[in-house]
Design a protein around this motif. Structure first.
Motif, PDB file in Angstrom:
ATOM      1  N   SER A   1      10.782  -9.529   2.036  1.00 57.46           N
ATOM      2  CA  SER A   1       9.795  -9.067   1.051  1.00 57.46           C
ATOM      3  C   SER A   1       8.552  -9.908   1.252  1.00 57.46           C
ATOM      4  CB  SER A   1      10.329  -9.256  -0.370  1.00 57.46           C
ATOM      5  OG  SER A   1      10.300 -10.624  -0.704  1.00 57.46           O
ATOM      6  N   ILE A   2       7.503  -9.535   0.541  1.00 56.77           N
ATOM      7  CA  ILE A   2       6.269 -10.307   0.670  1.00 56.77           C
ATOM      8  C   ILE A   2       6.452 -11.747   0.181  1.00 56.77           C
ATOM      9  CG2 ILE A   2       4.703  -8.332   0.635  1.00 56.77           C
ATOM     10  CD1 ILE A   2       4.216  -8.918  -2.339  1.00 56.77           C
ATOM     11  N   HIS A   3       7.484 -12.004  -0.629  1.00 53.54           N
ATOM     12  CA  HIS A   3       7.673 -13.375  -1.133  1.00 53.54           C
ATOM     13  C   HIS A   3       8.124 -14.317  -0.026  1.00 53.54           C
ATOM     14  CE1 HIS A   3       7.143 -11.076  -4.575  1.00 53.54           C
ATOM     15  NE2 HIS A   3       8.371 -10.636  -4.649  1.00 53.54           N
TER      16      HIS A   3
ATOM     17  N   LEU B   1       7.289 -13.937   3.040  1.00 49.42           N
ATOM     18  CA  LEU B   1       6.105 -14.148   3.893  1.00 49.42           C
ATOM     19  C   LEU B   1       5.113 -15.105   3.228  1.00 49.42           C
ATOM     20  CD1 LEU B   1       5.695 -10.488   5.140  1.00 49.42           C
ATOM     21  CD2 LEU B   1       6.597 -12.425   6.433  1.00 49.42           C
ATOM     22  N   ARG B   2       5.022 -15.050   1.896  1.00 48.66           N
ATOM     23  CA  ARG B   2       4.158 -16.005   1.178  1.00 48.66           C
ATOM     24  C   ARG B   2       4.653 -17.421   1.449  1.00 48.66           C
ATOM     25  NH1 ARG B   2       4.969 -14.327  -3.584  1.00 48.66           N
ATOM     26  NH2 ARG B   2       3.219 -12.907  -3.839  1.00 48.66           N
TER      27      ARG B   2
ATOM     28  N   LEU C   1       6.750  -3.865   2.350  1.00 47.28           N
ATOM     29  CA  LEU C   1       5.694  -4.593   3.047  1.00 47.28           C
ATOM     30  C   LEU C   1       4.416  -3.783   3.244  1.00 47.28           C
ATOM     31  CD1 LEU C   1       7.665  -6.362   5.912  1.00 47.28           C
ATOM     32  CD2 LEU C   1       6.769  -7.356   3.833  1.00 47.28           C
TER      33      LEU C   1
ATOM     34  N   LEU D   1      -0.672  -5.808   0.237  1.00 52.38           N
ATOM     35  CA  LEU D   1       0.069  -6.840  -0.499  1.00 52.38           C
ATOM     36  C   LEU D   1       0.574  -7.940   0.428  1.00 52.38           C
ATOM     37  CD1 LEU D   1       2.055  -4.784  -3.160  1.00 52.38           C
ATOM     38  CD2 LEU D   1      -0.112  -6.009  -3.392  1.00 52.38           C
ATOM     39  N   THR D   2       0.868  -7.562   1.674  1.00 56.24           N
ATOM     40  CA  THR D   2       1.277  -8.576   2.652  1.00 56.24           C
ATOM     41  C   THR D   2       0.103  -9.521   2.928  1.00 56.24           C
ATOM     42  OG1 THR D   2       2.795  -6.988   3.632  1.00 56.24           O
ATOM     43  CG2 THR D   2       2.261  -8.927   4.947  1.00 56.24           C
TER      44      THR D   2
ATOM     45  N   ARG E   1      -2.347 -10.131   0.977  1.00 57.35           N
ATOM     46  CA  ARG E   1      -2.564 -10.934  -0.240  1.00 57.35           C
ATOM     47  C   ARG E   1      -1.550 -12.075  -0.304  1.00 57.35           C
ATOM     48  NH1 ARG E   1      -2.230  -8.856  -6.608  1.00 57.35           N
ATOM     49  NH2 ARG E   1      -1.137 -10.740  -7.275  1.00 57.35           N
ATOM     50  N   ALA E   2      -0.278 -11.755  -0.050  1.00 62.83           N
ATOM     51  CA  ALA E   2       0.771 -12.775  -0.166  1.00 62.83           C
ATOM     52  C   ALA E   2       0.578 -13.893   0.864  1.00 62.83           C
ATOM     53  CB  ALA E   2       2.141 -12.131  -0.006  1.00 62.83           C
ATOM     54  N   ILE E   3       0.228 -13.528   2.083  1.00 61.81           N
ATOM     55  CA  ILE E   3       0.054 -14.557   3.119  1.00 61.81           C
ATOM     56  C   ILE E   3      -1.135 -15.458   2.780  1.00 61.81           C
ATOM     57  CG2 ILE E   3      -0.602 -14.868   5.544  1.00 61.81           C
ATOM     58  CD1 ILE E   3       1.236 -12.567   6.199  1.00 61.81           C
TER      59      ILE E   3
ATOM     60  N   THR F   1       4.976  -8.039  -7.281  1.00 61.58           N
ATOM     61  CA  THR F   1       3.835  -8.415  -6.444  1.00 61.58           C
ATOM     62  C   THR F   1       3.634  -9.927  -6.428  1.00 61.58           C
ATOM     63  OG1 THR F   1       2.740  -6.323  -6.906  1.00 61.58           O
ATOM     64  CG2 THR F   1       1.340  -8.123  -6.108  1.00 61.58           C
TER      65      THR F   1
END
Ligand code: BES
Ligand code: ZN
Ligand code: ZN
Length: 524
Positions: free
Chosen positions: A90-92, A94-95, A131, A135-136, A138-140, A427
């Motif tokens: 998930s984007i988390h 990747l963050r 993904l 939002l990806t 944004r998360a990165i 998100t």
């Protein structure tokens, strides 16, 4: 740290360190890990191949592999960062992965870092829902900026971060995608910088960040971002009849601060129904140091009570983000800041005080001070026209007993308002758990001599009785309709004693991004 977003093949970018994410594509629980890189560039995969196939690198979340002088890549070093199983990607993750890249580069005193955008859609295909590009991005961006924060402000050996340039490289030349990624990048930067602003306030010691100083910092932020700001003190509290807030301030020579910020959008919001357009108010507990007062706290860990203003820091961070993201919704912010001290003039157990709303409160424990300042803050926000209230507070130790340190508590009197907040969480990756706040708990705060008492009758459900106390100040009142209200008890999540590979120990800045997204959900 200067962060930028650039269209370029990762293999051709000259940098001290190129970071590429890796996932484990093994599916069955009994299957050996099978790591694969999330990058459209072939060269990094070729360089890392021996480590990926030998089983030496498994792509677990936070696991890293650092290779020097990688063949066929312009970067001086290649860093492969595990982000866990593809099936759970998930984007988390990747963050966090972006955070690991930054903290690895900083630990090695490297000056520059490039992060390859995880754009291998062949791999991520079946996870496209989880993904989306914007939002990806944004998360990165968030992970990168959040990882740059350090708590060593007052150490003589503190050095400015050597890492001055971070470039996120993406390789998709499609114009439509580019605009989305740029938007995610833009939002991620504002949100994470606002969260770091909140963290920097929470990190300040109580002797430096007094209520007056918190007012100065809020005013400086407001001037920079175009928010209207007023900072009031004792005289105004007296004029408004804020007897609960005043009681808490009495024991300290530091004057209190009542900070009011206003965000007015350029295009007036239009109401979708007959009702008046919503006006949101963000209300923060800003106890710059909580000794407990006459009901004094034990000495053990008392130094941590400088973070008792984390709720107000979250609100100031969210107001900063709102001012810069400019949603079409009116947003107010009320911060109630004071120092809770024992003194000859301090308020005492047994005292009865009258809140701004007119309710009388029997003080049982002077350490339950947060609910007192918020009682007047919530009521005051309603007199300023707020229809929807959200408060954040390091309110009770009991919330950590109930939920542990991963989830913060959410209490509310309205399902729709709550749902909007919960909808923001996929998100932001922040964890909030809804707790009961129903009227059958009200008996707990009855007093024989006043309208209510400031602690529960028993020690059970302490976070709930604190929320029930706040609820007394958001319901129908003379000349005021009931407000829709959310209370966030962040006592367990606003501070982290353990550092993580992607983030420093200390103030977490929790709730800034979720509150901002909640507020944006009301924009037309
Ligand atoms: N600021 C504390 C709550 C807190 C505790 C925050 C631990 C962060 C970590 C709050 O003002 C407080 O002291 N609450 C009391 C309430 C009690 C007297 C009913 C508590 O939690 O013990
Ligand atoms: Zn307290
Ligand atoms: Zn407190």
């Amino acid at each position: 740290m200067n962060i930028s977003f650039q269209l370029q093949d990762a293999a051709t970018f000259a940098t001290p360190l190129l970071a590429v994410f890796a996932v484990d594509i093994a599916t069955g629980p009994a299957e050996q890990p099978s790591p694969a890189l999330l990058s459209t560039s072939d060269a990094p995969a070729a360089v890392a191949s021996p480590w990926l196939t030998s089983g030496e690198f498994k792509a677990a979340l936070g696991e890293t592999l650092l290779l020097h002088a990688p063949h066929g890549i312009k970067a001086e070093r290649l860093l492969v960062i595990g982000v866990g199983k593809l099936s759970a990607l998930s984007i988390h993750q990747l963050r966090k992965g972006a955070g690991v890249a930054v903290r690895t580069a900083k630990a090695r005193a490297l000056t520059g870092l490039a992060i390859a955008f995880p754009d291998d859609m062949a791999l991520a295909d079946e996870h496209m829902d989880a993904l989306p590009g914007e939002l990806t991005a944004r998360a990165i961006t968030e992970g990168t900026i959040l990882a740059d924060f350090e708590v060593d402000t007052y150490r003589s050996d503190r050095k400015d971060s050597p890492l001055t340039a971070v470039t996120i490289l993406y390789n998709d030349p499609e114009r439509s995608t580019q605009a989305h990624l740029q938007q995610g990048f833009h939002e991620g930067r504002i949100l994470a910088e606002s969260q770091n602003f909140a963290r920097s306030l929470v990190n300040e010691p109580g002797n430096i960040l007094t209520p007056t100083e918190l007012g100065r910092r809020a005013a400086a932020m407001a001037a920079e971002t175009g928010l209207a700001c007023e900072v009031h003190s004792t005289d105004k509290l007296k004029e408004l009849g804020m007897g609960a807030f005043l009681a808490v301030t009495q024991g300290s020579p530091e004057p209190p601060a009542l900070i009011v910020l206003r965000y007015e959008p350029e295009n007036a919001p239009v109401s979708p129904s007959e009702e008046a357009a919503p006006v949101l108010a963000l209300v923060g507990k800003g106890i710059t140091f909580d000794t407990g007062g006459i009901s004094i706290k034990p000495a053990d860990s008392m130094e941590k009570m400088k973070y008792d203003m984390a709720g107000s820091a979250a609100m100031l961070g969210a107001m900063r983000a709102i001012a810069l993201l400019k949603p079409t919704i009116r947003v107010l912010c009320v911060v109630c800041s004071a120092e809770n001290m024992p003194d000859g003039r301090a308020y005492k157990p047994g005292d009865v005080v009258t809140a701004m709303s007119g309710k009388t409160i029997e003080i049982i424990n002077t350490d339950a001070e947060g609910r007192l300042v918020l009682a007047d803050g919530l009521h005051y926000a309603r007199t300023l026209g707020a229809t929807h209230l959200i408060d954040a507070a390091t309110l009770t130790g009991a919330i950590g007993v109930a939920l542990g340190l991963l989830n913060a508590g959410l209490f509310s009197n309205d399902d729709e308002t709550t749902q909007r907040f919960l909808d923001a969480l996929p998100t932001t990756g922040e964890q909030f758990w809804r707790m009961p706040c129903t009227d059958d708990y009200r008996d707990q705060i009855k007093s024989p001599i006043a309208d209510i008492r400031n602690t529960g009758a028993t020690r059970y459900g302490g976070a709930i009785t604190a929320a029930m106390f706040l609820k007394e100040f958001v319901g129908e009142a003379p000349n005021l309709p009931a407000a829709k209200w959310i209370h966030l008890d962040i006592a367990g999540t606003a501070w982290s004693d353990e550092p993580q590979p992607w983030i420093s120990r200390g103030p977490t800045g929790t709730a800034v991004r979720s509150i901002t997204d909640w507020a944006r959900s009301y924009a037309n």
